[in-house]
Design a protein around this motif. Structure first.
Motif, mmCIF file in Angstrom:
data_model
loop_
_atom_site.group_PDB
_atom_site.id
_atom_site.type_symbol
_atom_site.label_atom_id
_atom_site.label_comp_id
_atom_site.label_asym_id
_atom_site.label_seq_id
_atom_site.Cartn_x
_atom_site.Cartn_y
_atom_site.Cartn_z
ATOM 1 N N PRO A 106 0.842 -1.212 0.000
ATOM 2 C CA PRO A 106 0.000 0.000 0.000
ATOM 3 C C PRO A 106 0.872 1.255 0.000
ATOM 4 C CG PRO A 106 -0.563 -1.461 1.843
ATOM 5 C CD PRO A 106 0.662 -2.028 1.211
ATOM 6 N N THR A 107 0.393 2.279 -0.673
ATOM 7 C CA THR A 107 1.182 3.510 -0.815
ATOM 8 C C THR A 107 0.356 4.723 -0.388
ATOM 9 O OG1 THR A 107 0.478 3.647 -3.114
ATOM 10 C CG2 THR A 107 2.602 2.609 -2.697
ATOM 11 N N ILE A 108 1.030 5.681 0.209
ATOM 12 C CA ILE A 108 0.360 6.899 0.681
ATOM 13 C C ILE A 108 1.158 8.112 0.207
ATOM 14 C CG2 ILE A 108 -0.466 8.189 2.688
ATOM 15 C CD1 ILE A 108 -0.384 5.578 4.311
ATOM 16 N N ALA A 109 0.485 9.038 -0.473
ATOM 17 C CA ALA A 109 1.120 10.316 -0.808
ATOM 18 C C ALA A 109 0.956 11.239 0.394
ATOM 19 C CB ALA A 109 0.464 10.927 -2.041
ATOM 20 N N MET A 110 2.052 11.753 0.902
ATOM 21 C CA MET A 110 1.988 12.723 2.007
ATOM 22 C C MET A 110 2.440 14.068 1.424
ATOM 23 S SD MET A 110 3.621 12.446 5.803
ATOM 24 C CE MET A 110 5.197 13.266 5.723
ATOM 25 N N CYS A 115 2.523 20.936 -5.242
ATOM 26 C CA CYS A 115 2.297 19.755 -6.082
ATOM 27 C C CYS A 115 1.801 20.247 -7.437
ATOM 28 C CB CYS A 115 1.273 18.824 -5.437
ATOM 29 S SG CYS A 115 0.819 17.433 -6.504
ATOM 30 N N PHE A 116 2.675 20.181 -8.428
ATOM 31 C CA PHE A 116 2.329 20.730 -9.742
ATOM 32 C C PHE A 116 2.416 19.678 -10.850
ATOM 33 C CE2 PHE A 116 3.698 24.827 -7.779
ATOM 34 C CZ PHE A 116 2.560 25.553 -8.058
ATOM 35 N N GLY A 117 1.577 19.891 -11.866
ATOM 36 C CA GLY A 117 1.704 19.217 -13.163
ATOM 37 C C GLY A 117 2.041 17.742 -13.112
ATOM 38 N N GLY A 118 3.285 17.431 -13.492
ATOM 39 C CA GLY A 118 3.731 16.038 -13.519
ATOM 40 C C GLY A 118 3.576 15.358 -12.163
ATOM 41 N N GLY A 119 3.503 16.122 -11.083
ATOM 42 C CA GLY A 119 3.305 15.561 -9.751
ATOM 43 C C GLY A 119 1.970 14.843 -9.617
ATOM 44 N N TYR A 120 1.042 15.157 -10.521
ATOM 45 C CA TYR A 120 -0.252 14.481 -10.445
ATOM 46 C C TYR A 120 -0.130 12.991 -10.790
ATOM 47 C CZ TYR A 120 -2.871 18.872 -9.759
ATOM 48 O OH TYR A 120 -3.382 20.043 -9.246
ATOM 49 N N GLY A 121 0.933 12.636 -11.534
ATOM 50 C CA GLY A 121 1.163 11.219 -11.852
ATOM 51 C C GLY A 121 1.384 10.401 -10.590
ATOM 52 N N PRO A 122 2.427 10.735 -9.797
ATOM 53 C CA PRO A 122 2.622 9.991 -8.551
ATOM 54 C C PRO A 122 1.511 10.210 -7.526
ATOM 55 C CG PRO A 122 4.326 11.696 -8.839
ATOM 56 C CD PRO A 122 3.585 11.580 -10.132
ATOM 57 N N LEU A 123 0.848 11.380 -7.574
ATOM 58 C CA LEU A 123 -0.267 11.609 -6.640
ATOM 59 C C LEU A 123 -1.350 10.552 -6.868
ATOM 60 C CD1 LEU A 123 -1.666 13.511 -4.530
ATOM 61 C CD2 LEU A 123 -2.728 14.653 -6.499
ATOM 62 N N PHE A 124 -1.701 10.370 -8.131
ATOM 63 C CA PHE A 124 -2.736 9.378 -8.476
ATOM 64 C C PHE A 124 -2.223 7.952 -8.275
ATOM 65 C CE2 PHE A 124 -4.930 6.871 -11.914
ATOM 66 C CZ PHE A 124 -6.175 6.849 -11.322
ATOM 67 N N ALA A 125 -0.914 7.771 -8.464
ATOM 68 C CA ALA A 125 -0.350 6.426 -8.330
ATOM 69 C C ALA A 125 -0.443 5.919 -6.897
ATOM 70 C CB ALA A 125 1.112 6.439 -8.785
ATOM 71 N N CYS A 126 -0.387 6.836 -5.937
ATOM 72 C CA CYS A 126 -0.486 6.411 -4.534
ATOM 73 C C CYS A 126 -1.933 6.051 -4.209
ATOM 74 C CB CYS A 126 0.010 7.518 -3.609
ATOM 75 S SG CYS A 126 1.793 7.754 -3.675
ATOM 76 N N ASP A 127 -2.090 5.016 -3.398
ATOM 77 C CA ASP A 127 -3.436 4.521 -3.085
ATOM 78 C C ASP A 127 -4.226 5.524 -2.259
ATOM 79 O OD1 ASP A 127 -2.677 2.100 -4.310
ATOM 80 O OD2 ASP A 127 -1.719 1.457 -2.445
ATOM 81 N N LEU A 128 -3.572 6.128 -1.291
ATOM 82 C CA LEU A 128 -4.213 7.115 -0.422
ATOM 83 C C LEU A 128 -3.396 8.398 -0.480
ATOM 84 C CD1 LEU A 128 -4.808 4.846 2.721
ATOM 85 C CD2 LEU A 128 -6.486 5.425 0.946
ATOM 86 N N ALA A 129 -4.020 9.509 -0.131
ATOM 87 C CA ALA A 129 -3.279 10.775 -0.160
ATOM 88 C C ALA A 129 -3.741 11.678 0.975
ATOM 89 C CB ALA A 129 -3.484 11.473 -1.505
ATOM 90 N N PHE A 130 -2.755 12.244 1.668
ATOM 91 C CA PHE A 130 -3.005 13.187 2.767
ATOM 92 C C PHE A 130 -2.164 14.427 2.483
ATOM 93 C CE2 PHE A 130 -5.322 10.456 5.728
ATOM 94 C CZ PHE A 130 -5.144 9.236 5.104
#
Ligand code: ACO
Length: 273
Positions: A106-110, A115-130
């Motif tokens: 499991p992955t969490i974006a902290m 958080c700009f542009g290309g950062g949305y790739g890993p943001l969405f890739a993480c299962d949860l985000a805080f």
């Protein structure tokens, strides 16, 4: 400072079952260069099947989560090498984001800051985000003359409504962490000084769940979004049967503790591992 060595563009440590992985170019607001993208893939690779790691958290050193792609090293320098240069750089970045989307753990974006542009790739890739309440999210591509590529436009439409995604992409205005919750970009927003404690709390809950079931669950949630109801029903049967046959004695223990031992209720928490 002089240019950071590739090995130093990502930092991580493992504490109590959690791998805390950081974009580590704070002096460049953690924007993603080809070096960082290559190093991130190596780090993800090393941690994925490490028995000491049960949950991976992706965060950023300094004031930024990531300021998106490195406009110089990712765009200008690789474009100067022609199509081969651009495609190579794209493969390296898209590659680790895809790896993260289907990660074993499991992955969490902290999201601690920008958080700009290309950062949305890993943001969405993480299962949860805080996110920190003051974090800033933006599709700034329009502000410098490109479309939100590299999956960013897709991420916006996956996570929020059509109207919001359109406004966000066309206007180039940022939203803060609280608005990111309202829009569905992240699960929760907290004051920055409480962010890590909350993320660790969530990670510790995940560490107590059956890991085979967690992997099957997170993959299922991603897969079924694009399926018809009937296809999803079928996929979920096959996914559960595959999970049953693979290293999953814990599931039987979970049934036993509920039905026979009456020691816990699955509706109220996880079984004792
Ligand atoms: N690409 C290349 N360098 C960057 C990037 C980036 N995306 N973001 C920051 N940097 C560099 C700056 O050029 C500066 O370098 P320098 O010290 O050598 O001059 C350093 O990082 C610090 O940046 P500042 O702008 O001074 O930091 P500040 O805290 O004032 O602002 C902010 C932070 C708002 C994030 C600003 O740096 C910024 O707008 N960055 C670009 C954000 C962006 O639009 N990214 C691209 C998205 S589109 C895509 O990813 C496809």
């Amino acid at each position: 400072m002089t240019d950071r060595a590739e090995a130093d563009t990502v930092a991580f440590e493992i504490v109590d079952g959690v791998a805390w992985v950081r974009f580590n170019r704070p002096e460049k607001r953690n924007c993603m260069s080809p070096k960082l993208n290559r190093r991130m893939m190596e780090v993800l690779d090393a941690l994925e099947f490490d028995p000491a790691v049960g949950v991976l958290v992706l965060t950023g050193e300094g004031t930024s989560w990531t300021a998106g792609m490195d406009l110089k090293e990712y765009f200008r320098d690789t474009e100067a090498l022609g199509l081969k240069g651009s495609r190579g750089a794209q493969r390296e970045s898209y590659g680790w984001w895809r790896r993260l989307r289907w990660y074993q753990k499991p992955t969490i974006a902290m999201v601690n800051g920008w958080c700009f542009g290309g950062g949305y790739g890993p943001l969405f890739a993480c299962d949860l985000a805080f996110a920190a309440e003051d974090a800033q999210f933006g599709l700034s591509e329009i502000n410098w003359g490109i479309l939100p590529g590299g999956g960013a436009a897709k991420v916006a439409t996956e996570l929020t409504s059509f109207r919001r995604a359109m406004y966000h992409a066309m206007m180039g205005e940022n939203i803060d962490g609280k608005t990111a919750v309202e829009w569905g970009f992240v699960n929760e927003a907290l004051p920055l000084d409480q962010l890590k404690t909350r993320v660790n709390e969530v990670a510790q809950v995940l560490l107590k769940k059956n890991p085979v079931a967690l992997k099957a669950t997170k993959d299922s949630i991603r897969r079924v979004r694009e399926m018809t109801y009937d296809n999803a029903e079928d996929y979920l049967i096959r996914a559960q049967e595959a999970a049953n046959s693979y290293d999953n004695e814990g599931r039987k223990e979970g049934i036993k503790q509920f039905i026979d031992d009456k020691s816990y209720k699955p509706g109220l928490g996880a079984y004792d591992t």
